[in-house]
Design an enzyme around this catalytic site. Sequence first.
Site, PDB file in Angstrom:
ATOM      1  N   ASP A 199      -8.283  -5.032  -6.336  1.00 39.13           N
ATOM      2  CA  ASP A 199      -7.859  -3.903  -5.516  1.00 39.13           C
ATOM      3  C   ASP A 199      -8.334  -2.618  -6.179  1.00 39.13           C
ATOM      4  OD1 ASP A 199      -6.713  -2.044  -3.926  1.00 39.13           O
ATOM      5  OD2 ASP A 199      -4.661  -2.750  -4.132  1.00 39.13           O
ATOM      6  N   SER A 207       0.847  -1.185   0.000  1.00 44.01           N
ATOM      7  CA  SER A 207       0.000   0.000   0.000  1.00 44.01           C
ATOM      8  C   SER A 207       0.896   1.253   0.000  1.00 44.01           C
ATOM      9  CB  SER A 207      -0.962  -0.041   1.185  1.00 44.01           C
ATOM     10  OG  SER A 207      -1.991   0.902   1.031  1.00 44.01           O
ATOM     11  N   HIS A 248      -7.157  -5.584  -1.865  1.00 40.40           N
ATOM     12  CA  HIS A 248      -5.973  -4.898  -1.345  1.00 40.40           C
ATOM     13  C   HIS A 248      -5.152  -5.809  -0.435  1.00 40.40           C
ATOM     14  CE1 HIS A 248      -3.774  -1.179  -0.991  1.00 40.40           C
ATOM     15  NE2 HIS A 248      -3.938  -1.091   0.317  1.00 40.40           N
TER      16      HIS A 248
END
Length: 707
Positions: free
Chosen positions: A636, A555, A668
């Site tokens: 995602d 991320s 994600h």
Amino acid sequence: MTVMATKFTPEVLLSAPRRSAAVPNGSGTLALFTVSTYSFESHSRTAAIKVLDIKTGNSTTLYEDQAYSEPTWLSDSQFFLVKSGDKGSSHLLVSDATQPGSEPRQIKTFDGSISNLKVTPLSDDTVALVVSAPTTPSGELHNPSREPKSYTTGKAYSDLFVRHWDTYSTKNKPSLWYGALKKASRDMWNFASPNGGLVNALKGTKLVSPVGPFGGTGDFDISKGGLVFVASDPELNPAIYTKTDVYYVPLKTFTEEKPPAPQQVKTGHLQGYSGSPVFSHSGQSVAFKRMRHRQYESDKWRLMLIPDVADLANVQEFYKTDDGEGAWDQRPETVVWSHDDKELFVTAEDKARTLLYRLPSTPLEATKLPEPVATGHGSVGDVFNLSPRSNQLLATSSSLVDSSTYSVVDPDANSAVTLSSASKAGKTFGLSESQVSSIWFQGAGDYQVHALVMKPSGFDPAKKYPLAFLIHGGPQGAWGESWSTRWNPAVFAEQGYVVVAANPTGSTGYGQAFTDAIATQWGGRPYEDLVRCFEHLESSVPYVDTDRAVALGASYGGYMVNWIQGHALGRRFKALVCHDGLFSTMGSWSTEELFFTIHDMGGTLWGNRAGYERWDPAAFTGEWATPMLIVHSELDYRLPVTEGLAAFNVLQARGVDSRILIFPDENHWVIKPENSLVWHKEVLGWINKYVGLDTTGLAGDTEQLVV
């Protein structure tokens, strides 16, 4: 697990039992919890509902049926269950915790999927029940199997929030449904409402609760007098604004066919997220938390109180200051009332741990900042009251070596006694607390930065170990002393690394100013902090071999890996791993929660283009040279898969050793066990190859190489 692990491998991590929080009954004698496991031999998952004897610490299996979920206490021995049915239906059942394996009694079948059960007694023979369920625009339970067959997959939108997290938005939204059940016999309950079932509390409003994508029982609460819940402001687009409000619905019997209109709780200058509304035991007061800014998801939570739900205009803030910043520089999470309603117990993050704090239940009496209560190692998760005859609590916690611990916490004695440890304080995994430590080092400015350190079992301080440099996501997040089944430092340590997980500028748990300082500084202060961390390890930690170092992040951590790749620090690593990272800030408007980008980049793309360009990793791709593994998932929607593909394309075109791993069915997070095992083997195989560690059975092993 009944067999001790000789080495903590990805297989051990992913197949180990995963326990839910333990929830006690009203007298504090028993607690319900669930356990799930996964077998890589049978490629199947098992699930069980168990009961814990709080006096002895022994647990008993009640059911082993994956169709059963949502165990929720109804009395000291009885509890509700939800059973998933055919064609999208669900069944509400009642069972007895003192009769393991007994056939549950069915109360009602619903033509839809109910979840997030909450129950409160109304009288000796009547209880109120509230659940959440997907609901149609007309206010009815939604069952996907009842929809007409479509011959097209096209989706057209005229508003923002086309998709969120990993799903495309639909017209059907979650809603809260209530009802009252009356005891007909010892093990049979019937709905007391005129329609014989549940009533949609939000029908005819534009309100949606729980709030997606992760809303659950923490978004609402019930008392004898009504329902309190959190919902997004229907006048603001949730893709642009974070504002959610607390609402109250007074209910006298929970059989009202037409509920009163929800009453909004107003909080003046506090206009951000709301969360965790909790009734006092008397039902008269409500504690909740609220953020100030309405475009900032990581603002500081403020602890709030409604002294009397009969007067919603009277809302008080704990530790309020004239400058609006608040005197308590913590971020309260879970809120629990003491049995006598005179105190609150609140969890909050502090320097890589989540601690439990104790304070008076009214702001006027809360004149001193709260002190933490002893809870043992690691971080506290869920907390519940035990017997009304004591001030004790049942806490669920975890650490870097222990996946789940149930403890009885005595705030008066400032002590905690462990009842049950899923990993026997790490021994099941071959781990120990001696592997965990931390360091502080000078950051990019006049401040110190904290990092967790995890060493291999059998660590020898006279030896040097390769460095696994972990970079957390968020970016307003932190590495904590808690268990994880995705980025677990122990998995890397047991490969032979010293793991360093730094919490640089932007991290939570070190004061709100430190968290806020990352805004418009994505590649600035946090990067410099990480450089200082590496330099500190190089000069001051002799057992770390910085000449054999790898860096990994997901991320925002993936963004930082891309940023590091284009800067000087990138040349210090033998290999890099970027999981779901942002390739270019110029493409960040392809995300779904735009408020995040607007806040952290300092405005819109057209209003502050220079701010986006300043921290764009793609602007430095001419420097990319370190071998790199890219991991990305097609579901995602927070960071679309094209970000990973773009980074991989650059590496390949530049002739840099690189590899990409794509999961078409993950979001994600990579959470399916078989996919997660592939993730671990690819990641560990990649980094081990470049630092000279064993790759047997990993992606670096030629026998395991499939692509």
